[in-house]
Design an enzyme around this catalytic site. Structure first.
Site, PDB file in Angstrom:
ATOM      1  N   HIS A 346      -0.136  -1.033  11.581  1.00 41.14           N
ATOM      2  CA  HIS A 346      -0.148  -2.069  10.552  1.00 41.14           C
ATOM      3  C   HIS A 346      -0.555  -1.592   9.174  1.00 41.14           C
ATOM      4  O   HIS A 346      -0.594  -2.386   8.239  1.00 41.14           O
ATOM      5  CB  HIS A 346      -1.099  -3.203  10.952  1.00 41.14           C
ATOM      6  CG  HIS A 346      -0.529  -4.129  11.971  1.00 41.14           C
ATOM      7  ND1 HIS A 346       0.192  -5.253  11.625  1.00 41.14           N
ATOM      8  CD2 HIS A 346      -0.544  -4.087  13.312  1.00 41.14           C
ATOM      9  CE1 HIS A 346       0.568  -5.868  12.730  1.00 41.14           C
ATOM     10  NE2 HIS A 346       0.137  -5.181  13.768  1.00 41.14           N
ATOM     11  N   LYS A 534      -4.056 -15.106  -0.086  1.00 36.96           N
ATOM     12  CA  LYS A 534      -4.108 -13.994   0.865  1.00 36.96           C
ATOM     13  C   LYS A 534      -5.529 -13.462   0.849  1.00 36.96           C
ATOM     14  O   LYS A 534      -6.318 -13.860   0.000  1.00 36.96           O
ATOM     15  CB  LYS A 534      -3.113 -12.891   0.488  1.00 36.96           C
ATOM     16  CG  LYS A 534      -3.205 -12.482  -0.998  1.00 36.96           C
ATOM     17  CD  LYS A 534      -2.183 -11.428  -1.375  1.00 36.96           C
ATOM     18  CE  LYS A 534      -0.768 -11.927  -1.501  1.00 36.96           C
ATOM     19  NZ  LYS A 534       0.143 -11.418  -0.497  1.00 36.96           N
ATOM     20  N   ARG A 535      -5.874 -12.551   1.780  1.00 36.46           N
ATOM     21  CA  ARG A 535      -7.203 -11.969   1.742  1.00 36.46           C
ATOM     22  C   ARG A 535      -7.452 -11.293   0.398  1.00 36.46           C
ATOM     23  O   ARG A 535      -6.522 -10.793  -0.229  1.00 36.46           O
ATOM     24  CB  ARG A 535      -7.373 -10.958   2.881  1.00 36.46           C
ATOM     25  CG  ARG A 535      -7.604 -11.606   4.213  1.00 36.46           C
ATOM     26  CD  ARG A 535      -8.841 -12.483   4.237  1.00 36.46           C
ATOM     27  NE  ARG A 535     -10.040 -11.687   4.224  1.00 36.46           N
ATOM     28  CZ  ARG A 535     -10.772 -11.411   5.291  1.00 36.46           C
ATOM     29  NH1 ARG A 535     -10.439 -11.899   6.470  1.00 36.46           N
ATOM     30  NH2 ARG A 535     -11.858 -10.668   5.193  1.00 36.46           N
ATOM     31  N   LYS A 540      -4.318  -5.661  -3.118  1.00 33.87           N
ATOM     32  CA  LYS A 540      -3.453  -6.836  -3.292  1.00 33.87           C
ATOM     33  C   LYS A 540      -3.429  -7.298  -4.756  1.00 33.87           C
ATOM     34  O   LYS A 540      -2.627  -8.127  -5.154  1.00 33.87           O
ATOM     35  CB  LYS A 540      -3.897  -7.969  -2.372  1.00 33.87           C
ATOM     36  CG  LYS A 540      -3.653  -7.672  -0.878  1.00 33.87           C
ATOM     37  CD  LYS A 540      -4.112  -8.817  -0.001  1.00 33.87           C
ATOM     38  CE  LYS A 540      -3.957  -8.569   1.495  1.00 33.87           C
ATOM     39  NZ  LYS A 540      -2.609  -8.851   2.019  1.00 33.87           N
ATOM     40  N   THR A 642       3.329 -11.241   5.205  1.00 37.13           N
ATOM     41  CA  THR A 642       4.075 -12.333   5.836  1.00 37.13           C
ATOM     42  C   THR A 642       3.937 -13.598   4.996  1.00 37.13           C
ATOM     43  O   THR A 642       4.768 -14.494   5.106  1.00 37.13           O
ATOM     44  CB  THR A 642       3.565 -12.611   7.270  1.00 37.13           C
ATOM     45  OG1 THR A 642       2.131 -12.709   7.236  1.00 37.13           O
ATOM     46  CG2 THR A 642       3.997 -11.521   8.223  1.00 37.13           C
ATOM     47  N   LYS A 646       6.610 -16.883   4.155  1.00 32.83           N
ATOM     48  CA  LYS A 646       6.295 -18.318   4.252  1.00 32.83           C
ATOM     49  C   LYS A 646       6.637 -19.031   2.942  1.00 32.83           C
ATOM     50  O   LYS A 646       7.166 -20.146   2.954  1.00 32.83           O
ATOM     51  CB  LYS A 646       4.817 -18.521   4.587  1.00 32.83           C
ATOM     52  CG  LYS A 646       4.380 -17.879   5.900  1.00 32.83           C
ATOM     53  CD  LYS A 646       2.843 -17.882   6.023  1.00 32.83           C
ATOM     54  CE  LYS A 646       2.357 -16.931   7.077  1.00 32.83           C
ATOM     55  NZ  LYS A 646       0.906 -16.641   6.958  1.00 32.83           N
TER      56      LYS A 646
HETATM   57  C1  LIG Z   1       0.185 -15.653   6.421  1.00 34.15           C
HETATM   58  C2  LIG Z   1      -1.278 -15.669   6.290  1.00 34.15           C
HETATM   59  C3  LIG Z   1      -1.944 -14.521   5.846  1.00 34.15           C
HETATM   60  C4  LIG Z   1      -1.226 -13.253   5.450  1.00 34.15           C
HETATM   61  O1  LIG Z   1      -0.854 -13.338   4.087  1.00 34.15           O
HETATM   62  P1  LIG Z   1      -0.334 -12.062   3.273  1.00 34.15           P
HETATM   63  O2  LIG Z   1       0.086 -12.638   1.971  1.00 34.15           O
HETATM   64  O3  LIG Z   1       0.826 -11.524   4.042  1.00 34.15           O
HETATM   65  O4  LIG Z   1      -1.460 -11.125   3.168  1.00 34.15           O
HETATM   66  C5  LIG Z   1      -3.321 -14.577   5.705  1.00 34.15           C
HETATM   67  N1  LIG Z   1      -4.006 -15.698   5.997  1.00 34.15           N
HETATM   68  C6  LIG Z   1      -3.395 -16.815   6.416  1.00 34.15           C
HETATM   69  C7  LIG Z   1      -4.212 -18.032   6.696  1.00 34.15           C
HETATM   70  C8  LIG Z   1      -2.010 -16.840   6.582  1.00 34.15           C
HETATM   71  O5  LIG Z   1      -1.409 -17.960   7.018  1.00 34.15           O
END
Ligand SMILES: *Cc1c(COP(=O)(O)O)cnc(C)c1O
Length: 797
Positions: A346, A534-535, A540, A642, A646
């Site tokens: 990953h 995101k985190r 990032k 991911t 979304k």
């Molecule tokens: C999809 C998702 C992530 C991952 O987000 P990235 O933008 O790909 O880092 C993290 N936390 C939650 C709650 C998510 O639904």
């Protein structure tokens, strides 16, 4: 079971009395939630049992997905949708005066994960069941999932999460299937019938008790299992401190480690990893024996997939079972093991690559360490034959080196498949990070671009858009997401396009209400909703967006001829509690928000919002309301992402670097329908290798950058004295390791184009539609089919 609402209501009322021991008039909403949850679980129990019987009888291959994280979110409504009874239940409840969405609010998020990796595991479970594939999850039933985030005075404060406070209606505790996991102690070898056998003596054992949750397929009869292991005391020792013993054993499944990008190196974490792996393998083997008996053909009937390296001890644990318990010789055991395990990588971030000091590993897991040592010795022997004399290369590839066990090396050596999670990521693994392993085992490496459960992130999360899609192209997309491509036929259908626009507006208004009630900020829903959720991590680059906001603020204040489309900048992010720098960025976002939102001169031109406690259930409200998706990682650093997918499937446009799956989004929608900017991965990696970047030059030569960066430390933000010096230093003193200043101009230009594009809503909406139409590719159904066909070799049953 519920062929009519009347039937549902009658059953519900009867069950309510039995479950809660109350009359309906005395019952609370929590009683209603509890009753409904139990009813659903009972409702699926028939299919659940049937599914397991079907798998047992068919003797076909099964896959077990081992993951230290599952970020499930709430399950109530998704389960109702997958069972096809959402409507019946909703109407039935409302006739009783109960609002289903209130019950939904009562459910806790099952937040047993940090971010993308844990959510991926949850999306995969949904797709496995919906595709009728025999695939089950194994994980840990953490008493406390990812911490709850509060923002106090702009700072992140962490509270323990309590998802089990009112119990978990979805789980079934199976105490009779408990297994024992040994730690510490010592191993003795002796000869028995001319064979060396090993015994683990004086071990401290922890009991692992499975709690099974049904994984309900969409519109299918398949109900798979997510088995979460709970750590409990085994046998209370007679003379010792019993409370201490109880505390220590239970601590193994007490907390989820709140970091996804650092290898913490704590002993309890290694305990958790072995706990998961040993319990899972024991349970997998037990089931296998019932079906097939002899373990010689294990690999023909079972595949064990490890989600990142956290469960990599599955390799030596399976070896232990085959050698110590089954009596196989090393070569036979190794052949079986290597054909049973597959592995997903990953990350290429070096700080995240797990390695364990021998001094921790060996005493905690003495027998497992012996096996890892043997794997290493044999592997190094093979390397010696191949690269005789090349000590350097052998040391770099070894499983044990410099006093550490290297978990990724163990995973590659002991598995038959190693996959990356997006095209670019897999290329980087093959050509750079793991190139020497690729040279050794080219046949093991493959790509499986990540995906998302489109039924959660679109069908459930965005019901209005789902209905519009179904009204237009029919409902086949719920099971064949590639059918979304038919939406391209509606680009010139003005009525469709108007509805698309209206749905986005409505979703934005709903989010605006959340923002008003939670943050007390009134936002204009005709503004661009520009979102980064995101985190929080340096790579990032939330900081890039913050600096750009500061620049826009400065422009508005200083240049009366400057005009821009109003923006609402939305952030959501948790920082790992020990990640000092990330927490500074959170404070900075909130400080900028205070300044901007309280400046009457700015008014509705821009607002900055930090949403507290970002998690799955909040994410479901955010994605449908976004206009712009921020995917601005330093190129080469984000394996896939991911969140980007979304946003796309909910009709937001991406502003992104050519990183992770952004590249594949770009490939699908074309230049016209995505906003890309910044350094490429090759350029970033070239700078890392050869130097040549001086961040100070960008500070000196770009007055926009200089002004914003100076404002971090020059008193521009009142009352925060030297709060942001570490950020200032990271950019200048430490030469900006993530190329924030380097990419700033390109980002600012692109953002300008984005603003201009948004002015023409027809043009904008058409781009959104093209994105939705191509998002079917990023359904985890597609991803899981690829895993099933090309790695696991499993078929729908
Ligand atoms: C999809 C998702 C992530 C991952 O987000 P990235 O933008 O790909 O880092 C993290 N936390 C939650 C709650 C998510 O639904």
């Amino acid at each position: 079971m519920f062929s009519s609402t009347t039937e549902f209501k009658n059953t519900f009322l009867k069950r309510l009395n039995m479950v809660c021991g109350k009359s309906f008039s005395e019952s609370s909403e929590r009683d209603h939630y509890q009753t409904l949850g139990i009813m659903i679980r009972e409702f699926v129990s028939h299919d659940w049992i049937k599914t397991n019987e079907r798998y047992l009888a068919a003797k076909e291959k099964q896959v077990y997905y081992l993951s230290i994280e599952y970020l499930l979110g709430k399950l109530l409504r998704q389960n109702l949708i997958n069972l096809g009874i959402e409507e019946t239940v909703q109407v039935g409840l409302s006739e009783l005066g109960i609002d289903l969405s209130n019950l939904e609010e009562l459910e806790s998020d099952a937040g047993l994960g940090n971010g993308g990796l844990g959510r991926l595991a949850a999306c995969f479970l949904d797709s496995l069941a919906s595709l009728n594939l025999p695939g089950h999850g194994h994980g840990i039933r953490y008493k406390h999932g990812l911490f709850e985030q509060k923002i106090v005075d702009g700072y992140q404060v962490e509270l323990p999460e309590q998802w089990l406070r009112s119990g978990n209606v979805w789980e079934v505790r199976k105490a009779d299937l408990a297994v024992k996991i040994p730690f510490w102690g010592k191993v003795e070898g002796r000869t028995e019938n001319g064979r060396l056998v090993f015994q683990h003596l004086n071990a401290e054992t922890v009991t692992a008790v499975p709690h099974d949750m049904p994984v309900i397929g969409y519109n299918s009869e398949t109900v798979n299992t997510l088995r979460l292991w709970n750590a409990e005391p085994s046998q209370f020792p007679i003379h010792e401190d019993i409370l201490k013993y109880k505390r220590e054993t239970e601590s193994v499944s007490e907390f989820l480690y709140p970091d996804d990008t650092h290898d913490e190196g704590k002993i309890l974490r290694l305990k958790q990893q072995y706990f998961l792996v040993s319990a899972s393998i024991q349970s997998i083997i037990k089931t296998y024996r019932k079906q097939h008996g002899n373990l010689k053909e294990l690999h023909q009937h079972v595949c064990i997939h490890i989600n990142d390296t956290h469960p990599v001890l599955a390799i030596p644990e399976l070896m232990r079972v085959l050698i110590d318990e089954e009596g196989f010789d090393w070569d036979l055991a190794w052949n079986i093991t290597r054909q049973t395990i597959s592995y997903t990588n990953h990350t290429t971030l070096s700080e995240a690559l797990e390695k364990w000091p021998i001094r921790i590993f060996q005493p905690l897991l003495p027998r497992i360490y012996m096996i890892v040592e043997e794997i290493n010795e044999r592997f190094c022997g093979e390397l010696w034959d191949k690269y005789t004399g090349d000590w350097d290369r052998i040391a770099r590839l070894a499983v044990i080196a410099d006093g550490f066990v290297k978990m990724a090396h163990l995973a590659i050596v002991g598995s038959f498949s190693v996959n990356g999670v997006a095209k670019l990521h897999t290329e980087i693994l093959k050509t750079r990070e793991m190139n020497q392993f690729y040279q050794l085992f080219p046949e093991k490496f493959n790509n499986k671009t990540n995906g998302i459960a489109h039924r959660r992130w679109l069908l459930k999360g965005n019901p209005d858009l789902s209905n519009l899609i179904t009204d237009s192209i029919g409902s086949s997309w719920t099971q064949s997401p590639a059918d979304l491509i038919q939406l391209l036929n509606y680009q010139h259908d003005s009525s469709f396009m108007e509805q698309l626009l209206k749905i986005k507006r409505d979703n934005k208004e709903r989010l605006a209400e959340v923002i008003q009630s939670k943050n007390g900020i009134v936002v204009d829903s005709s503004a661009i909703f520009d979102v980064q959720v995101k985190r929080l991590h340096a790579y990032k680059r939330q900081l890039l967006k913050v600096l750009h906001i500061m620049y826009l603020y400065n422009r508005i204040k200083e240049d009366s001829s400057f005009s821009m489309v109003p923006r609402v900048f939305i952030f959501g992010a948790k920082a790992s509690p020990g990640y000092y720098y990330a927490k500074k960025i959170i404070k900075l976002i909130n400080t900028v928000a205070d300044k901007v939102n309280n400046d009457p001169f700015i008014g509705d031109k821009m607002k900055v919002v930090f949403l507290e406690n970002y998690r799955v259930s909040l994410a479901e409200k955010v994605f449908p309301a976004a206009d712009l998706s921020e995917q601005i990682s330093t190129a080469s650093k984000e394996a896939s992402g991911t969140g980007n997918m979304k946003f796309m499937i909910n009709g937001a446009l991406t502003v992104g670097t050519m990183d992770g799956a952004n590249i594949e989004i770009h490939e699908l929608v074309g230049d016209e329908n995505i906003f890309t900017f910044g350094l490429s991965a090759d350029e970033v990696l070239h700078y890392y290798q050869h130097g040549g970047y001086q961040s100070i030059e960008y500070y000196h030569h770009d007055s926009r950058i200089r002004q914003a960066v100076d404002q971090l430390v020059n008193g521009f933000f009142p009352g925060v004295y030297n709060e942001f010096e570490p950020i200032f230093d990271s950019l200048l003193e430490e030469n900006d390791q993530y190329f924030v200043l380097k990419d700033f101009a390109s980002y600012a230009d692109t953002q300008k184009t984005i603003g201009e594009t948004f002015r023409d809503q027809q043009v904008w909406q058409k781009k959104c539609l093209v994105n939705i139409a191509h998002a079917g590719y990023f359904s985890s159904d597609r991803t899981i089919k690829e895993y099933a066909d090309n790695i696991w070799g499993i078929k729908p049953q």
